[in-house]
Design a protein around this motif. Structure first.
Motif, PDB file in Angstrom:
ATOM      1  N   ILE A  32       0.846  -1.194   0.000  1.00  0.00           N
ATOM      2  CA  ILE A  32       0.000   0.000   0.000  1.00  0.00           C
ATOM      3  C   ILE A  32       0.884   1.248   0.000  1.00  0.00           C
ATOM      4  O   ILE A  32       1.872   1.304   0.728  1.00  0.00           O
ATOM      5  CB  ILE A  32      -0.921   0.035   1.238  1.00  0.00           C
ATOM      6  CG1 ILE A  32      -1.855  -1.181   1.247  1.00  0.00           C
ATOM      7  CG2 ILE A  32      -1.746   1.315   1.278  1.00  0.00           C
ATOM      8  CD1 ILE A  32      -2.729  -1.250   2.472  1.00  0.00           C
ATOM      9  N   GLU A  33       0.537   2.233  -0.809  1.00  0.00           N
ATOM     10  CA  GLU A  33       1.290   3.488  -0.815  1.00  0.00           C
ATOM     11  C   GLU A  33       1.156   4.181   0.538  1.00  0.00           C
ATOM     12  O   GLU A  33       0.114   4.097   1.191  1.00  0.00           O
ATOM     13  CB  GLU A  33       0.793   4.407  -1.921  1.00  0.00           C
ATOM     14  CG  GLU A  33       1.100   3.873  -3.319  1.00  0.00           C
ATOM     15  CD  GLU A  33       0.700   4.862  -4.393  1.00  0.00           C
ATOM     16  OE1 GLU A  33       0.115   5.905  -4.057  1.00  0.00           O
ATOM     17  OE2 GLU A  33       0.975   4.579  -5.582  1.00  0.00           O
ATOM     18  N   ILE A  34       2.213   4.866   0.950  1.00  0.00           N
ATOM     19  CA  ILE A  34       2.244   5.499   2.268  1.00  0.00           C
ATOM     20  C   ILE A  34       1.083   6.476   2.449  1.00  0.00           C
ATOM     21  O   ILE A  34       0.420   6.485   3.495  1.00  0.00           O
ATOM     22  CB  ILE A  34       3.593   6.212   2.483  1.00  0.00           C
ATOM     23  CG1 ILE A  34       4.693   5.170   2.718  1.00  0.00           C
ATOM     24  CG2 ILE A  34       3.522   7.179   3.655  1.00  0.00           C
ATOM     25  CD1 ILE A  34       6.072   5.746   2.924  1.00  0.00           C
ATOM     26  N   ALA A  35       0.810   7.288   1.428  1.00  0.00           N
ATOM     27  CA  ALA A  35      -0.278   8.266   1.534  1.00  0.00           C
ATOM     28  C   ALA A  35      -1.616   7.573   1.754  1.00  0.00           C
ATOM     29  O   ALA A  35      -2.443   8.019   2.556  1.00  0.00           O
ATOM     30  CB  ALA A  35      -0.323   9.134   0.279  1.00  0.00           C
ATOM     31  N   ARG A  54       7.649  -2.184   6.207  1.00  0.00           N
ATOM     32  CA  ARG A  54       8.060  -3.017   5.071  1.00  0.00           C
ATOM     33  C   ARG A  54       6.923  -3.260   4.081  1.00  0.00           C
ATOM     34  O   ARG A  54       7.166  -3.571   2.922  1.00  0.00           O
ATOM     35  CB  ARG A  54       8.613  -4.357   5.573  1.00  0.00           C
ATOM     36  CG  ARG A  54       9.989  -4.245   6.225  1.00  0.00           C
ATOM     37  CD  ARG A  54      10.596  -5.610   6.461  1.00  0.00           C
ATOM     38  NE  ARG A  54       9.881  -6.375   7.479  1.00  0.00           N
ATOM     39  CZ  ARG A  54      10.145  -6.309   8.779  1.00  0.00           C
ATOM     40  NH1 ARG A  54      11.096  -5.510   9.225  1.00  0.00           N
ATOM     41  NH2 ARG A  54       9.460  -7.048   9.642  1.00  0.00           N
ATOM     42  N   GLY A  55       5.678  -3.112   4.539  1.00  0.00           N
ATOM     43  CA  GLY A  55       4.541  -3.320   3.642  1.00  0.00           C
ATOM     44  C   GLY A  55       4.116  -2.089   2.875  1.00  0.00           C
ATOM     45  O   GLY A  55       3.179  -2.149   2.068  1.00  0.00           O
ATOM     46  N   HIS A  77       7.877   4.855  -6.154  1.00  0.00           N
ATOM     47  CA  HIS A  77       8.218   3.442  -6.283  1.00  0.00           C
ATOM     48  C   HIS A  77       6.963   2.639  -6.638  1.00  0.00           C
ATOM     49  O   HIS A  77       5.838   3.086  -6.412  1.00  0.00           O
ATOM     50  CB  HIS A  77       8.825   2.910  -4.983  1.00  0.00           C
ATOM     51  CG  HIS A  77      10.176   3.471  -4.675  1.00  0.00           C
ATOM     52  ND1 HIS A  77      10.356   4.798  -4.283  1.00  0.00           N
ATOM     53  CD2 HIS A  77      11.409   2.911  -4.693  1.00  0.00           C
ATOM     54  CE1 HIS A  77      11.648   5.021  -4.084  1.00  0.00           C
ATOM     55  NE2 HIS A  77      12.302   3.891  -4.318  1.00  0.00           N
ATOM     56  N   SER A  78       7.167   1.436  -7.159  1.00  0.00           N
ATOM     57  CA  SER A  78       6.035   0.594  -7.568  1.00  0.00           C
ATOM     58  C   SER A  78       5.855  -0.629  -6.683  1.00  0.00           C
ATOM     59  O   SER A  78       4.834  -1.305  -6.772  1.00  0.00           O
ATOM     60  CB  SER A  78       6.220   0.147  -9.029  1.00  0.00           C
ATOM     61  OG  SER A  78       7.433  -0.574  -9.176  1.00  0.00           O
ATOM     62  N   THR A  79       6.841  -0.913  -5.858  1.00  0.00           N
ATOM     63  CA  THR A  79       6.747  -2.083  -4.976  1.00  0.00           C
ATOM     64  C   THR A  79       6.983  -1.677  -3.525  1.00  0.00           C
ATOM     65  O   THR A  79       7.555  -0.614  -3.243  1.00  0.00           O
ATOM     66  CB  THR A  79       7.780  -3.154  -5.376  1.00  0.00           C
ATOM     67  OG1 THR A  79       9.106  -2.593  -5.301  1.00  0.00           O
ATOM     68  CG2 THR A  79       7.522  -3.661  -6.775  1.00  0.00           C
ATOM     69  N   ALA A  80       6.547  -2.546  -2.613  1.00  0.00           N
ATOM     70  CA  ALA A  80       6.695  -2.262  -1.185  1.00  0.00           C
ATOM     71  C   ALA A  80       8.164  -2.251  -0.783  1.00  0.00           C
ATOM     72  O   ALA A  80       9.022  -2.826  -1.464  1.00  0.00           O
ATOM     73  CB  ALA A  80       5.933  -3.305  -0.374  1.00  0.00           C
ATOM     74  N   ILE A  81       8.447  -1.605   0.333  1.00  0.00           N
ATOM     75  CA  ILE A  81       9.818  -1.459   0.819  1.00  0.00           C
ATOM     76  C   ILE A  81      10.456  -2.819   1.054  1.00  0.00           C
ATOM     77  O   ILE A  81      11.588  -3.083   0.653  1.00  0.00           O
ATOM     78  CB  ILE A  81       9.835  -0.633   2.122  1.00  0.00           C
ATOM     79  CG1 ILE A  81       9.393   0.794   1.834  1.00  0.00           C
ATOM     80  CG2 ILE A  81      11.233  -0.654   2.748  1.00  0.00           C
ATOM     81  CD1 ILE A  81       9.157   1.624   3.077  1.00  0.00           C
ATOM     82  N   GLY A  82       9.731  -3.736   1.713  1.00  0.00           N
ATOM     83  CA  GLY A  82      10.267  -5.066   1.980  1.00  0.00           C
ATOM     84  C   GLY A  82      11.575  -4.993   2.738  1.00  0.00           C
ATOM     85  O   GLY A  82      11.696  -4.289   3.749  1.00  0.00           O
ATOM     86  N   SER A  83      12.586  -5.695   2.243  1.00  0.00           N
ATOM     87  CA  SER A  83      13.900  -5.705   2.894  1.00  0.00           C
ATOM     88  C   SER A  83      14.878  -4.730   2.252  1.00  0.00           C
ATOM     89  O   SER A  83      16.064  -4.732   2.561  1.00  0.00           O
ATOM     90  CB  SER A  83      14.491  -7.122   2.851  1.00  0.00           C
ATOM     91  OG  SER A  83      14.632  -7.565   1.505  1.00  0.00           O
ATOM     92  N   ALA A  84      14.391  -3.901   1.323  1.00  0.00           N
ATOM     93  CA  ALA A  84      15.272  -2.954   0.631  1.00  0.00           C
ATOM     94  C   ALA A  84      15.808  -1.898   1.589  1.00  0.00           C
ATOM     95  O   ALA A  84      15.144  -1.490   2.535  1.00  0.00           O
ATOM     96  CB  ALA A  84      14.507  -2.280  -0.509  1.00  0.00           C
ATOM     97  N   ALA A  85      17.021  -1.470   1.339  1.00  0.00           N
ATOM     98  CA  ALA A  85      17.627  -0.401   2.138  1.00  0.00           C
ATOM     99  C   ALA A  85      17.060   0.941   1.674  1.00  0.00           C
ATOM    100  O   ALA A  85      17.087   1.247   0.485  1.00  0.00           O
ATOM    101  CB  ALA A  85      19.144  -0.423   1.984  1.00  0.00           C
ATOM    102  N   ILE A  86      16.529   1.713   2.614  1.00  0.00           N
ATOM    103  CA  ILE A  86      15.975   3.016   2.271  1.00  0.00           C
ATOM    104  C   ILE A  86      16.555   4.075   3.195  1.00  0.00           C
ATOM    105  O   ILE A  86      17.113   3.764   4.247  1.00  0.00           O
ATOM    106  CB  ILE A  86      14.436   3.030   2.377  1.00  0.00           C
ATOM    107  CG1 ILE A  86      14.014   2.792   3.843  1.00  0.00           C
ATOM    108  CG2 ILE A  86      13.803   2.006   1.463  1.00  0.00           C
ATOM    109  CD1 ILE A  86      12.545   3.037   4.086  1.00  0.00           C
ATOM    110  N   SER A  87      16.419   5.332   2.791  1.00  0.00           N
ATOM    111  CA  SER A  87      16.877   6.440   3.618  1.00  0.00           C
ATOM    112  C   SER A  87      15.731   6.898   4.513  1.00  0.00           C
ATOM    113  O   SER A  87      14.801   7.567   4.057  1.00  0.00           O
ATOM    114  CB  SER A  87      17.362   7.594   2.735  1.00  0.00           C
ATOM    115  OG  SER A  87      17.701   8.717   3.530  1.00  0.00           O
TER     116      SER A  87
END
Length: 220
Positions: A24-27, A75-76, A82-92
């Protein structure tokens, strides 16, 4: 959702839930949370404009209204652009301002911005600690000095309050405190941390180890 009026909790609020986000998008997620708040207030016959403030309890490390660590909820979510959920990706995380998005959706629900209304983002363990401390004050049970609250359940959580009654600035993720460096790496949860020993799931794991003879004692 919990509603407090003149120091007392309104019992008719807090029956509806929303699912843990998955893609789901954050907004949109923030909109769902604030929309839930609006519906619960409506059921209680309370106008949003009458609220002095809104506190949002968040799983994972939070400091000064900013998220400082990952969680299942985070993570969800899908970041802007972006087009996919954060998951295990490294983000700022420094660029992630959840509070601003929650406030934006709150202003949409109000129909206008209200600079006088307080909106805060707080770790869920800290929120529970502050709530218990506030309840103790109202009931005349609070003792002077600092306070440490620890809750044992499916996990372990809590928070620390300063002698002045404010939430301490520690990033108090009690479940992730390392107790045993010798534990093998786990793909589902940080190995050797308090949750694996002090919470319900941890006790079950330890009993299983004892039954299988893989350990002779609680070697912490």
């Amino acid at each position: 959702v919990g509603l407090y009026e003149n120091g007392a909790q309104r019992s008719e609020v807090g029956t509806e839930q929303i699912k843990t986000p998955s893609g789901i998008e954050i907004a949109e997620f923030c909109r769902l949370v604030i929309a839930l708040l609006g519906r619960e207030l409506g059921r209680a016959g309370v106008k949003l404009a009458s609220l002095d403030g809104v506190g949002i309890s968040w799983p994972g490390a939070v400091r000064r209204n900013r998220v400082h660590g990952s969680s299942g909820v985070l993570r969800g979510l899908i970041l802007p652009g972006h087009s996919t959920a954060i998951g295990s990706a490294a983000i700022s995380l420094a660029k992630l301002d959840l509070l601003a998005e929650f406030r934006k959706q709150l202003d949409v629900l109000r129909g206008a911005a209200d600079p006088s209304s307080s909106v805060v983002l707080i770790n869920d363990g800290d929120a529970e600690a502050l709530g218990n401390y506030s309840a103790a004050i109202l009931q005349g049970f609070a003792r002077p000095g600092g306070h440490l609250y620890v809750k044992l359940g499916t996990s372990i959580a809590g928070g620390r309050l300063t002698p002045g009654g404010a939430v301490a600035e520690d990033v108090g993720e009690f479940a992730k405190i390392v107790l045993a460096l010798s534990e093998p790496i786990s793909k589902t949860w940080p190995a050797g941390t308090a949750r694996n020993y002090a919470a319900a799931s941890g006790i079950a794991n330890l009993v299983q180890k004892l039954a299988m003879g893989s350990t002779k004692q609680f070697d912490l």
